[in-house]
Design a protein around this motif. Structure first.
Motif, mmCIF file in Angstrom:
data_model
loop_
_atom_site.group_PDB
_atom_site.id
_atom_site.type_symbol
_atom_site.label_atom_id
_atom_site.label_comp_id
_atom_site.label_asym_id
_atom_site.label_seq_id
_atom_site.Cartn_x
_atom_site.Cartn_y
_atom_site.Cartn_z
ATOM 1 N N UNK A 1 -24.894 -15.090 -7.827
ATOM 2 C CA UNK A 1 -26.069 -15.648 -7.706
ATOM 3 C C UNK A 1 -26.374 -16.307 -9.134
ATOM 4 N N UNK A 2 -26.273 -15.927 -10.074
ATOM 5 C CA UNK A 2 -26.379 -16.711 -11.364
ATOM 6 C C UNK A 2 -25.458 -17.942 -11.225
ATOM 7 N N UNK A 3 -24.239 -17.654 -10.910
ATOM 8 C CA UNK A 3 -23.456 -18.852 -10.784
ATOM 9 C C UNK A 3 -23.850 -20.189 -9.973
ATOM 10 N N UNK A 4 -24.096 -19.507 -8.785
ATOM 11 C CA UNK A 4 -24.981 -20.513 -7.654
ATOM 12 C C UNK A 4 -26.125 -21.327 -8.323
ATOM 13 N N UNK A 5 -27.037 -20.405 -8.970
ATOM 14 C CA UNK A 5 -28.196 -20.958 -9.519
ATOM 15 C C UNK A 5 -27.934 -22.213 -10.671
ATOM 16 N N UNK A 6 -27.004 -21.915 -11.486
ATOM 17 C CA UNK A 6 -26.632 -22.657 -12.604
ATOM 18 C C UNK A 6 -25.959 -24.062 -11.945
ATOM 19 N N UNK A 7 -25.073 -23.936 -10.934
ATOM 20 C CA UNK A 7 -24.541 -25.157 -10.310
ATOM 21 C C UNK A 7 -25.607 -25.930 -9.595
ATOM 22 N N UNK A 8 -26.507 -25.370 -9.036
ATOM 23 C CA UNK A 8 -27.778 -26.100 -8.607
ATOM 24 C C UNK A 8 -28.533 -26.779 -9.697
ATOM 25 N N UNK A 9 -28.545 -26.025 -10.728
ATOM 26 C CA UNK A 9 -29.421 -26.497 -11.964
ATOM 27 C C UNK A 9 -28.766 -27.791 -12.320
ATOM 28 N N UNK A 10 -27.386 -27.830 -12.659
ATOM 29 C CA UNK A 10 -26.613 -28.871 -13.094
ATOM 30 C C UNK A 10 -26.779 -30.075 -12.238
ATOM 31 N N UNK A 11 -26.537 -29.872 -10.804
ATOM 32 C CA UNK A 11 -26.433 -30.816 -9.718
ATOM 33 C C UNK A 11 -27.951 -31.662 -9.835
ATOM 34 N N UNK A 12 -28.916 -31.036 -10.196
ATOM 35 C CA UNK A 12 -30.237 -31.723 -10.401
ATOM 36 C C UNK A 12 -30.625 -32.309 -11.689
ATOM 37 N N UNK A 13 -29.431 -32.177 -12.794
ATOM 38 C CA UNK A 13 -29.682 -32.662 -13.972
ATOM 39 C C UNK A 13 -28.470 -33.413 -14.489
ATOM 40 N N UNK A 14 -28.259 -34.627 -13.902
ATOM 41 C CA UNK A 14 -27.396 -35.651 -14.470
ATOM 42 C C UNK A 14 -27.128 -35.646 -16.002
ATOM 43 N N UNK A 15 -28.220 -35.714 -16.573
ATOM 44 C CA UNK A 15 -28.375 -35.989 -18.123
ATOM 45 C C UNK A 15 -27.651 -34.694 -18.969
ATOM 46 N N UNK A 16 -27.946 -33.402 -18.247
ATOM 47 C CA UNK A 16 -27.222 -32.513 -18.919
ATOM 48 C C UNK A 16 -25.755 -32.495 -18.432
ATOM 49 N N UNK A 17 -25.012 -32.784 -17.389
ATOM 50 C CA UNK A 17 -23.930 -32.874 -17.113
ATOM 51 C C UNK A 17 -23.241 -33.932 -17.960
ATOM 52 N N UNK A 18 -23.816 -35.008 -18.113
ATOM 53 C CA UNK A 18 -23.258 -36.008 -18.989
ATOM 54 C C UNK A 18 -23.092 -35.549 -20.565
ATOM 55 N N UNK A 19 -24.088 -34.743 -20.967
ATOM 56 C CA UNK A 19 -24.057 -34.263 -22.386
ATOM 57 C C UNK A 19 -22.861 -33.350 -22.428
ATOM 58 N N UNK A 20 -22.680 -32.297 -21.283
ATOM 59 C CA UNK A 20 -21.550 -31.526 -21.455
ATOM 60 C C UNK A 20 -20.125 -32.011 -21.404
ATOM 61 N N UNK A 21 -20.288 -33.190 -20.558
ATOM 62 C CA UNK A 21 -18.806 -33.954 -20.731
ATOM 63 C C UNK A 21 -18.547 -34.496 -22.002
#
Length: 407
Positions: free
Chosen positions: A356-376
């Motif tokens: 459930x925590x994994x699913x929640x975090x995936x959905x959070x990242x889906x909604x946060x392109x800026x965070x995804x770009x930062x991690x990349x």
């Protein structure tokens, strides 16, 4: 010209895991002026069978990229438990030993063995002793610790036997390389002198190219509008991918998230069964090396998943490619374990075994392109600084060169 014998049960054309690094090392040494022979098994990992395209790679002597290959046939079990694992290791030991008596010469200057396969360590030690030459080790993993942590049925029994044998191999080595700080601590715990231990982190042995995302998706037949999460590599007990299946269920069918488990392994059939009827997760066959960059480029998020007990294992080899791919990484791994420590600050971390925590975090990242770009960006910068193939290969050449000179 110095001659080196490399003993390993994972080598080309196996596409994942340790084989990528043993193959790269042998070819690197050969190109640097060493004469290299490799005593190895039949290609079996991660399929746990010999694929039809490699059926011609039978027992005997052949060459690949100028490196002499000496292969031994052996048992390849389709499923694994305590008894089968012992039979598998015994078969490797017996057959590598048998073939080495017939086909391995007497003019080597050193023997290098790569473990976790206990058999490779034992046979390498035996050959070095017989020839009266130095015995060196590359510790990518340890079967004793791995069996205890993997959740494999009968793992405690395997662990007890493997730890005893591995201890004797580690103590017999004149020098060794470990691939992570956690592995160094485990090795020192066996009583190995710290002066014998060098750390060389696995580098990006694969060339990861920047491929257009939409072109990559089109080539794979995947929808361009989905948020794609990809896990690549072995599908074994220690990956604990049932957690990912449960996370896919928790995501819900309307989330526009698609999870792909790409690879092979002894849990593959079970995972396919678990995924039946779940629309947002699929098990996909491994791709060829020349398609791997495109596979990673097709992802919006790259996933690492481990069982909650995987505390002292080696780092997953996929990480080097992941971090070079310019894609964000999420890791569902044990807090404080080797992978957690390695990725802390450059990947999104989630506690292992909590779908459930994994699913929640995936959905959070889906909604946060800026965070995804930062991690990349963080992953890419870390890779360029710490996982460069030029740096990693130079360290191995320095390690072997110093040992040959001091022999």
């Amino acid at each position: 010209m110095s001659r080196v014998l490399l003993v390993t049960t994972n080598y080309w054309p196996e596409p994942t895991g340790i084989a990528v690094y043993t193959t790269d090392l042998a070819e690197l040494l050969q190109k640097d002026g060493f004469e290299v022979s490799v005593l190895t098994s039949l290609p079996h990992y991660p399929w746990w069978k010999i694929p039809s395209e490699f059926a011609h790679l039978t027992e005997g002597v052949s060459r690949h990229e100028s490196v002499e290959l000496i292969r031994a046939k052996h048992l390849i079990p389709p499923k694994m438990n305590a008894l089968v694992r012992i039979r598998f290791e015994s078969s490797l030991w017996w057959n590598l030993r048998r073939v080495s008596k017939r086909l391995v010469g007497n003019d080597f200057d050193a023997v290098i063995a790569c473990i976790p396969t206990v058999a490779a360590g034992v046979v390498g030690k035996s050959i070095a002793k017989k020839l009266g030459v130095p015995f060196w080790l590359i510790v990518q993993d340890l079967s004793g610790a791995g069996a205890k942590q993997s959740g494999l049925k009968g793992g405690a029994l395997i662990s007890k036997i493997a730890l005893a044998v591995e201890g004797s191999v580690l103590k017999a080595a004149d020098s060794m390389v470990v691939v992570s700080p956690a592995m160094r601590d485990v090795v020192l715990g066996f009583g190995v002198a710290s002066t014998k231990v060098s750390q060389i982190t696995n580098y990006a042995a694969r060339n990861i190219e920047n491929v257009n995302r939409d072109l990559a998706r089109a080539g794979l037949g995947w929808a361009s509008e989905d948020f794609v999460v990809i896990h690549t590599g072995n599908m074994g007990a220690k990956q604990g991918l049932e957690n990912v299946v449960e996370a896919a269920k928790a995501l819900g069918a309307d989330a526009k998230v698609k999870v792909y488990l790409v690879g092979h392994g002894n849990q593959e059939a079970n995972l396919k069964t678990l995924c039946e009827g779940i629309e947002n997760i699929s098990v996909v066959a491994a791709v060829a090396d020349d398609q791997y960059s495109a596979l990673l480029a097709a992802a919006d998020l790259l996933l690492v998943n481990e069982r909650s007990t995987q505390m002292e294992m080696s780092l997953p080899s996929k990480l080097t490619s992941y971090l070079y791919s310019e894609r964000p990484v999420i890791a569902a791994v044990p807090r404080g374990g080797a992978t957690w420590k390695f990725l802390d600050g450059i990947a999104e971390l989630v506690e292992a075994g909590d779908p459930k925590a994994l699913a929640k975090k995936i959905l959070e990242l889906k909604a946060d392109p800026k965070r995804c770009a930062e991690l990349a960006d963080k992953g890419s910068l870390f890779a360029a600084k710490n996982l460069s193939p030029e740096v990693g290969r130079a360290k191995y050449l320095e390690w072997v060169g110093k040992l040959i000179v001091s022999k």
